[in-house]
Design an enzyme around this catalytic site. Structure first.
Site, mmCIF file in Angstrom:
data_model
loop_
_atom_site.group_PDB
_atom_site.id
_atom_site.type_symbol
_atom_site.label_atom_id
_atom_site.label_comp_id
_atom_site.label_asym_id
_atom_site.label_seq_id
_atom_site.Cartn_x
_atom_site.Cartn_y
_atom_site.Cartn_z
ATOM 1 N N GLY A 266 -38.140 -20.744 82.289
ATOM 2 C CA GLY A 266 -39.229 -19.971 82.630
ATOM 3 C C GLY A 266 -40.037 -20.130 83.931
ATOM 4 N N ALA A 267 -41.265 -19.705 83.843
ATOM 5 C CA ALA A 267 -42.120 -19.465 85.560
ATOM 6 C C ALA A 267 -40.946 -18.529 86.104
ATOM 7 C CB ALA A 267 -42.302 -20.541 85.977
ATOM 8 N N ARG B 209 -40.632 -24.117 91.529
ATOM 9 C CA ARG B 209 -41.406 -25.299 91.990
ATOM 10 C C ARG B 209 -42.156 -24.990 93.525
ATOM 11 N NH1 ARG B 209 -37.482 -28.942 89.261
ATOM 12 N NH2 ARG B 209 -38.595 -29.993 88.156
ATOM 13 N N GLY C 225 -27.260 -20.470 88.432
ATOM 14 C CA GLY C 225 -27.570 -19.967 90.025
ATOM 15 C C GLY C 225 -26.685 -21.014 91.127
ATOM 16 N N GLN C 226 -26.332 -20.544 91.799
ATOM 17 C CA GLN C 226 -25.703 -21.301 93.006
ATOM 18 C C GLN C 226 -26.714 -22.214 93.625
ATOM 19 O OE1 GLN C 226 -23.432 -18.980 95.633
ATOM 20 N NE2 GLN C 226 -21.694 -18.577 94.146
ATOM 21 N N GLY D 58 -35.162 -14.710 91.557
ATOM 22 C CA GLY D 58 -33.628 -15.508 91.435
ATOM 23 C C GLY D 58 -33.073 -15.626 89.908
ATOM 24 N N HIS D 59 -34.147 -15.777 88.993
ATOM 25 C CA HIS D 59 -33.800 -15.578 87.590
ATOM 26 C C HIS D 59 -33.323 -14.168 87.414
ATOM 27 C CE1 HIS D 59 -36.834 -19.068 87.214
ATOM 28 N NE2 HIS D 59 -35.701 -19.400 86.968
ATOM 29 N N SER E 211 -37.779 -20.545 94.019
ATOM 30 C CA SER E 211 -37.828 -21.730 93.061
ATOM 31 C C SER E 211 -39.022 -21.546 92.157
ATOM 32 C CB SER E 211 -37.609 -23.268 93.766
ATOM 33 O OG SER E 211 -37.871 -24.076 92.871
#
Ligand code: AMP
Length: 283
Positions: free
Chosen positions: A35-36, A192, A152-153, A40-41, A190
């Site tokens: 989630g979040a 984070r 993801g890479q 990228g996702h 990310s």
């Protein structure tokens, strides 16, 4: 599409929904996430849509991959926004089990991956991590039985570990790695990154800049060891606390001393304040 995506929270209705897709002869692609969600996702979701008619996104912050001192409790969670984003991305199904649905009382099995999972990179600093990842991903793969799974890479060692796990357990799924999505200044997206202060955010892209510089110099024939030593100093000087900067074989993650031993992947992990950043590039 108004009531899409369908949000499912326990295994039996998940199986029923997937059965309908399979009966119609539709292929299924799974995108595992915590989630979040960010761009990228969404790159993984788009690639999933190119591969299969049905896209399933799992949203599960997996407690078994966090150590007690890590950020499981404070990990960013934004489920309502995530669902909105996934609706716009025309995802069919969101698999969002509770911790109890995933790990009911009495749960007693944990995978212990080796090989790439013991490469001396992330595993050195997060010894519990790949056991938790392999266990939850094996569960997701058996719950969903996807034809494709997108990773993801960005989390390069994880991609290698999951690929090997699927092969070793004879799972039918084809694991596909998707290139890292970055901010315009090079910082890898990310969940984070929200932990970064404004000052840290300004320094953070340096990590990718150093990786790219190292890759260029190795390509032009400089000795790998020397390039990495300079890279480590640059990262220190920028204000990071470096965990590792390493050159590894892109598939086995075995250490590399000469560019002849390639294909080479450069991998880095470093802390800025309380935020730990990882990144990697191909040479
Ligand atoms: P996470 O939610 O952080 O566990 O990530 C879920 C999936 O998204 C993993 O396969 C990650 O490697 C992938 N991912 C995370 N960040 C990025 C990014 N910046 N670019 C591409 N894939 C990413």
């Amino acid at each position: 599409m108004a009531n899409h995506p369908k949000v499912i929270r326990t295994v039996p209705p998940l199986r029923r929904a997937l059965e309908r897709y399979r009966k119609a002869g539709e292929r299924i692609a799974l995108v595992p996430t915590m989630g979040a969600l960010h761009r990228g996702h969404l790159a993984l979701v788009r690639e999933a849509g190119r591969r299969a008619k049905r896209v399933v996104v799992s949203v599960f912050v997996n407690p078994t991959q966090f150590a007690p001192h890590e950020d499981f409790a404070s990990y960013p969670r934004s489920f309502a926004t995530d669902i909105k984003v996934l609706r716009e991305a025309e995802v069919d199904l969101v698999w969002a089990p509770s911790v109890e649905a995933m790990y009911p009382d009495g749960f007693a099995t944990r995978l212990a991956p080796e090989g790439a999972a013991k490469a001396g990179l992330e595993d050195e600093f997060r010894p519990h991590f790949f056991g938790g990842v392999a266990t939850v991903v094996a569960k997701l793969f058996t719950q969903v039985s996807p034809d494709f799974a997108l990773f993801g890479q960005k989390d390069y060692q994880q991609l290698r570990v999951v690929t090997q796990m699927a092969k070793d357990l004879d799972l039918q799924v084809k694991v596909i790695g998707v290139p890292t999505v970055r901010e315009p200044d090079g910082l890898a997206l990310s969940s984070r990154n929200v932990y970064l202060s404004a000052a840290e955010r300004a320094v953070a892209p340096m990590l990718h800049r150093v990786l790219k510089g190292c890759a260029t110099r190795i390509r032009s024939g400089e000795k790998v060891d020397r390039v990495l030593n300079v890279g480590r100093i640059e990262i220190d000087l920028a204000g990071f606390a470096l965990d590792y900067l390493e050159a590894r074989h892109a598939l086995t993650l075995a250490p590399i001393t000469s560019s002849k031993d390639g294909p080479i992947r450069l991998l880095v992990a470093a802390r800025l304040g309380k935020t730990r950043l990882i990144d990697n590039v191909g040479v």
